[in-house]
Design a protein around this motif. Structure first.
Motif, PDB file in Angstrom:
ATOM      1  N   ALA A  13     -47.256  28.543 -64.633  1.00  0.00           N
ATOM      2  CA  ALA A  13     -45.806  28.735 -64.567  1.00  0.00           C
ATOM      3  C   ALA A  13     -45.071  27.528 -65.145  1.00  0.00           C
ATOM      4  CB  ALA A  13     -45.368  28.984 -63.127  1.00  0.00           C
ATOM      5  N   ARG A  14     -45.521  26.331 -64.800  1.00  0.00           N
ATOM      6  CA  ARG A  14     -44.877  25.114 -65.302  1.00  0.00           C
ATOM      7  C   ARG A  14     -44.957  25.048 -66.827  1.00  0.00           C
ATOM      8  NH1 ARG A  14     -47.706  21.741 -62.710  1.00  0.00           N
ATOM      9  NH2 ARG A  14     -46.323  21.482 -60.933  1.00  0.00           N
ATOM     10  N   ALA A  15     -46.098  25.394 -67.385  1.00  0.00           N
ATOM     11  CA  ALA A  15     -46.275  25.375 -68.843  1.00  0.00           C
ATOM     12  C   ALA A  15     -45.368  26.403 -69.522  1.00  0.00           C
ATOM     13  CB  ALA A  15     -47.737  25.627 -69.201  1.00  0.00           C
ATOM     14  N   ILE A  16     -45.244  27.575 -68.918  1.00  0.00           N
ATOM     15  CA  ILE A  16     -44.384  28.629 -69.472  1.00  0.00           C
ATOM     16  C   ILE A  16     -42.923  28.172 -69.455  1.00  0.00           C
ATOM     17  CG2 ILE A  16     -43.485  30.962 -69.072  1.00  0.00           C
ATOM     18  CD1 ILE A  16     -46.379  31.613 -67.997  1.00  0.00           C
ATOM     19  N   VAL A  17     -42.483  27.654 -68.323  1.00  0.00           N
ATOM     20  CA  VAL A  17     -41.097  27.195 -68.195  1.00  0.00           C
ATOM     21  C   VAL A  17     -40.823  26.053 -69.178  1.00  0.00           C
ATOM     22  CG1 VAL A  17     -39.442  26.038 -66.652  1.00  0.00           C
ATOM     23  CG2 VAL A  17     -40.785  27.993 -65.828  1.00  0.00           C
ATOM     24  N   ALA A  18     -41.757  25.114 -69.298  1.00  0.00           N
ATOM     25  CA  ALA A  18     -41.576  23.973 -70.209  1.00  0.00           C
ATOM     26  C   ALA A  18     -41.428  24.433 -71.654  1.00  0.00           C
ATOM     27  CB  ALA A  18     -42.743  22.998 -70.078  1.00  0.00           C
ATOM     28  N   GLU A  19     -42.150  25.470 -72.013  1.00  0.00           N
ATOM     29  CA  GLU A  19     -42.057  25.985 -73.381  1.00  0.00           C
ATOM     30  C   GLU A  19     -40.765  26.773 -73.600  1.00  0.00           C
ATOM     31  OE1 GLU A  19     -44.438  29.040 -76.305  1.00  0.00           O
ATOM     32  OE2 GLU A  19     -45.603  27.932 -74.812  1.00  0.00           O
ATOM     33  N   ALA A  20     -40.387  27.588 -72.636  1.00  0.00           N
ATOM     34  CA  ALA A  20     -39.226  28.460 -72.802  1.00  0.00           C
ATOM     35  C   ALA A  20     -37.903  27.728 -72.619  1.00  0.00           C
ATOM     36  CB  ALA A  20     -39.306  29.640 -71.831  1.00  0.00           C
ATOM     37  N   THR A  21     -37.859  26.785 -71.705  1.00  0.00           N
ATOM     38  CA  THR A  21     -36.629  26.059 -71.416  1.00  0.00           C
ATOM     39  C   THR A  21     -36.968  24.644 -70.956  1.00  0.00           C
ATOM     40  OG1 THR A  21     -34.582  26.055 -70.125  1.00  0.00           O
ATOM     41  CG2 THR A  21     -36.455  27.136 -69.122  1.00  0.00           C
ATOM     42  N   PRO A  22     -37.209  23.762 -71.884  1.00  0.00           N
ATOM     43  CA  PRO A  22     -37.645  22.390 -71.559  1.00  0.00           C
ATOM     44  C   PRO A  22     -36.722  21.656 -70.586  1.00  0.00           C
ATOM     45  CG  PRO A  22     -37.821  22.785 -73.918  1.00  0.00           C
ATOM     46  CD  PRO A  22     -37.126  23.977 -73.325  1.00  0.00           C
ATOM     47  N   ARG A  23     -35.421  21.923 -70.629  1.00  0.00           N
ATOM     48  CA  ARG A  23     -34.498  21.231 -69.716  1.00  0.00           C
ATOM     49  C   ARG A  23     -34.768  21.569 -68.257  1.00  0.00           C
ATOM     50  NH1 ARG A  23     -28.829  22.781 -71.642  1.00  0.00           N
ATOM     51  NH2 ARG A  23     -28.378  22.017 -69.564  1.00  0.00           N
ATOM     52  N   GLU A  24     -35.265  22.755 -68.001  1.00  0.00           N
ATOM     53  CA  GLU A  24     -35.554  23.154 -66.616  1.00  0.00           C
ATOM     54  C   GLU A  24     -36.888  22.599 -66.135  1.00  0.00           C
ATOM     55  OE1 GLU A  24     -36.373  27.292 -64.158  1.00  0.00           O
ATOM     56  OE2 GLU A  24     -35.065  27.374 -65.905  1.00  0.00           O
ATOM     57  N   ALA A  25     -37.776  22.282 -67.045  1.00  0.00           N
ATOM     58  CA  ALA A  25     -39.143  21.895 -66.686  1.00  0.00           C
ATOM     59  C   ALA A  25     -39.199  20.703 -65.743  1.00  0.00           C
ATOM     60  CB  ALA A  25     -39.948  21.615 -67.943  1.00  0.00           C
ATOM     61  N   GLU A  26     -38.315  19.729 -65.910  1.00  0.00           N
ATOM     62  CA  GLU A  26     -38.362  18.553 -65.044  1.00  0.00           C
ATOM     63  C   GLU A  26     -38.044  18.901 -63.591  1.00  0.00           C
ATOM     64  OE1 GLU A  26     -34.884  15.644 -65.152  1.00  0.00           O
ATOM     65  OE2 GLU A  26     -34.623  16.728 -67.059  1.00  0.00           O
ATOM     66  N   PHE A  27     -37.357  20.002 -63.373  1.00  0.00           N
ATOM     67  CA  PHE A  27     -37.005  20.429 -62.019  1.00  0.00           C
ATOM     68  C   PHE A  27     -38.003  21.434 -61.442  1.00  0.00           C
ATOM     69  CE2 PHE A  27     -33.005  19.349 -64.167  1.00  0.00           C
ATOM     70  CZ  PHE A  27     -32.544  18.347 -63.314  1.00  0.00           C
ATOM     71  N   PHE A  28     -39.034  21.771 -62.209  1.00  0.00           N
ATOM     72  CA  PHE A  28     -39.960  22.826 -61.796  1.00  0.00           C
ATOM     73  C   PHE A  28     -40.487  22.653 -60.374  1.00  0.00           C
ATOM     74  CE2 PHE A  28     -44.064  24.707 -61.105  1.00  0.00           C
ATOM     75  CZ  PHE A  28     -43.837  26.022 -61.445  1.00  0.00           C
ATOM     76  N   PRO A  29     -41.024  21.489 -59.998  1.00  0.00           N
ATOM     77  CA  PRO A  29     -41.578  21.386 -58.635  1.00  0.00           C
ATOM     78  C   PRO A  29     -40.550  21.688 -57.555  1.00  0.00           C
ATOM     79  CG  PRO A  29     -42.271  19.523 -59.972  1.00  0.00           C
ATOM     80  CD  PRO A  29     -41.223  20.258 -60.764  1.00  0.00           C
ATOM     81  N   ARG A  30     -39.355  21.189 -57.733  1.00  0.00           N
ATOM     82  CA  ARG A  30     -38.318  21.404 -56.723  1.00  0.00           C
ATOM     83  C   ARG A  30     -37.875  22.873 -56.688  1.00  0.00           C
ATOM     84  NH1 ARG A  30     -32.813  17.881 -55.958  1.00  0.00           N
ATOM     85  NH2 ARG A  30     -32.170  18.918 -54.043  1.00  0.00           N
ATOM     86  N   ILE A  31     -37.723  23.472 -57.851  1.00  0.00           N
ATOM     87  CA  ILE A  31     -37.326  24.884 -57.899  1.00  0.00           C
ATOM     88  C   ILE A  31     -38.424  25.758 -57.299  1.00  0.00           C
ATOM     89  CG2 ILE A  31     -36.697  26.822 -59.392  1.00  0.00           C
ATOM     90  CD1 ILE A  31     -35.616  24.692 -61.394  1.00  0.00           C
ATOM     91  N   ALA A  32     -39.681  25.477 -57.642  1.00  0.00           N
ATOM     92  CA  ALA A  32     -40.800  26.268 -57.113  1.00  0.00           C
ATOM     93  C   ALA A  32     -40.855  26.182 -55.586  1.00  0.00           C
ATOM     94  CB  ALA A  32     -42.113  25.805 -57.734  1.00  0.00           C
ATOM     95  N   ARG A  33     -40.640  24.988 -55.039  1.00  0.00           N
ATOM     96  CA  ARG A  33     -40.619  24.843 -53.571  1.00  0.00           C
ATOM     97  C   ARG A  33     -39.488  25.683 -52.966  1.00  0.00           C
ATOM     98  NH1 ARG A  33     -41.788  19.562 -54.741  1.00  0.00           N
ATOM     99  NH2 ARG A  33     -39.612  18.918 -54.535  1.00  0.00           N
ATOM    100  N   ALA A  34     -38.311  25.629 -53.590  1.00  0.00           N
ATOM    101  CA  ALA A  34     -37.163  26.383 -53.078  1.00  0.00           C
ATOM    102  C   ALA A  34     -37.414  27.888 -53.154  1.00  0.00           C
ATOM    103  CB  ALA A  34     -35.904  26.005 -53.855  1.00  0.00           C
TER     104      ALA A  34
END
Length: 156
Positions: A13-34
């Motif tokens: 999921a992190r790799a997909i998000v980083a490729e599709a929308t790099p600006r969101e990738a840095e927040f991935f862990p926090r968003i995934a927890r939420a």
């Protein structure tokens, strides 16, 4: 015989998000927890900020979409829902997941099962359709579809 490498849900999921929308990738862990804490809240909209600092209000988040699609893949609920989809694909799908075998996004280290090419295509289409139904712009929704397809097919 070649053995397919293990793919964990959050790593993929992190790799997909980083490729599709790099600006969101840095927040991935926090968003995934939420999203795991309250999956319903991730899709409410209307100013209900998922993270508490405005990101969810400023841009449509792809992390909840990706986690939801990968949940459908891991729980084997994706195919049935895609076959029955209409304009409200996400609502119907999430209701089915909630009534079905699981009520939550699986753990981060959950292994993704090997998928047939048609399953990969269904998952990619579902991600794009959910994104569009949530008012993600068409270009970003297409990047999401391509990233998800690439990662689930093993091309990336």
């Amino acid at each position: 015989m070649a053995v397919e490498p293990t793919r964990c849900l959050d790593d993929t999921a992190r790799a997909i998000v980083a490729e599709a929308t790099p600006r969101e990738a840095e927040f991935f862990p926090r968003i995934a927890r939420a999203v795991r804490k309250n999956p319903d809240r991730a899709f409410r909209g209307g100013g209900d900020d998922l993270l508490g600092f405005g990101l969810g209000d400023a841009v449509p988040l792809l992390t909840p979409i990706v986690l939801t699609v990968l949940t459908g893949v891991t729980t084997d609920t994706l195919t049935d829902v895609v076959k029955r989809h209409s304009g409200s694909l996400f609502s119907r799908w999430w209701a089915r997941i909630r009534k079905g075998r699981t009520t939550a996004i699986p753990a981060s280290d959950t292994e993704l099962p090997p998928l047939a090419p048609e399953q990969v295509e269904e998952a990619a289409k579902a991600a794009e359709q959910i994104a569009l139904s949530l008012k993600v712009d068409a270009e970003t929704a297409l990047r999401l579809r391509q990233a998800l397809y690439g990662h689930l097919s093993g091309q990336r």
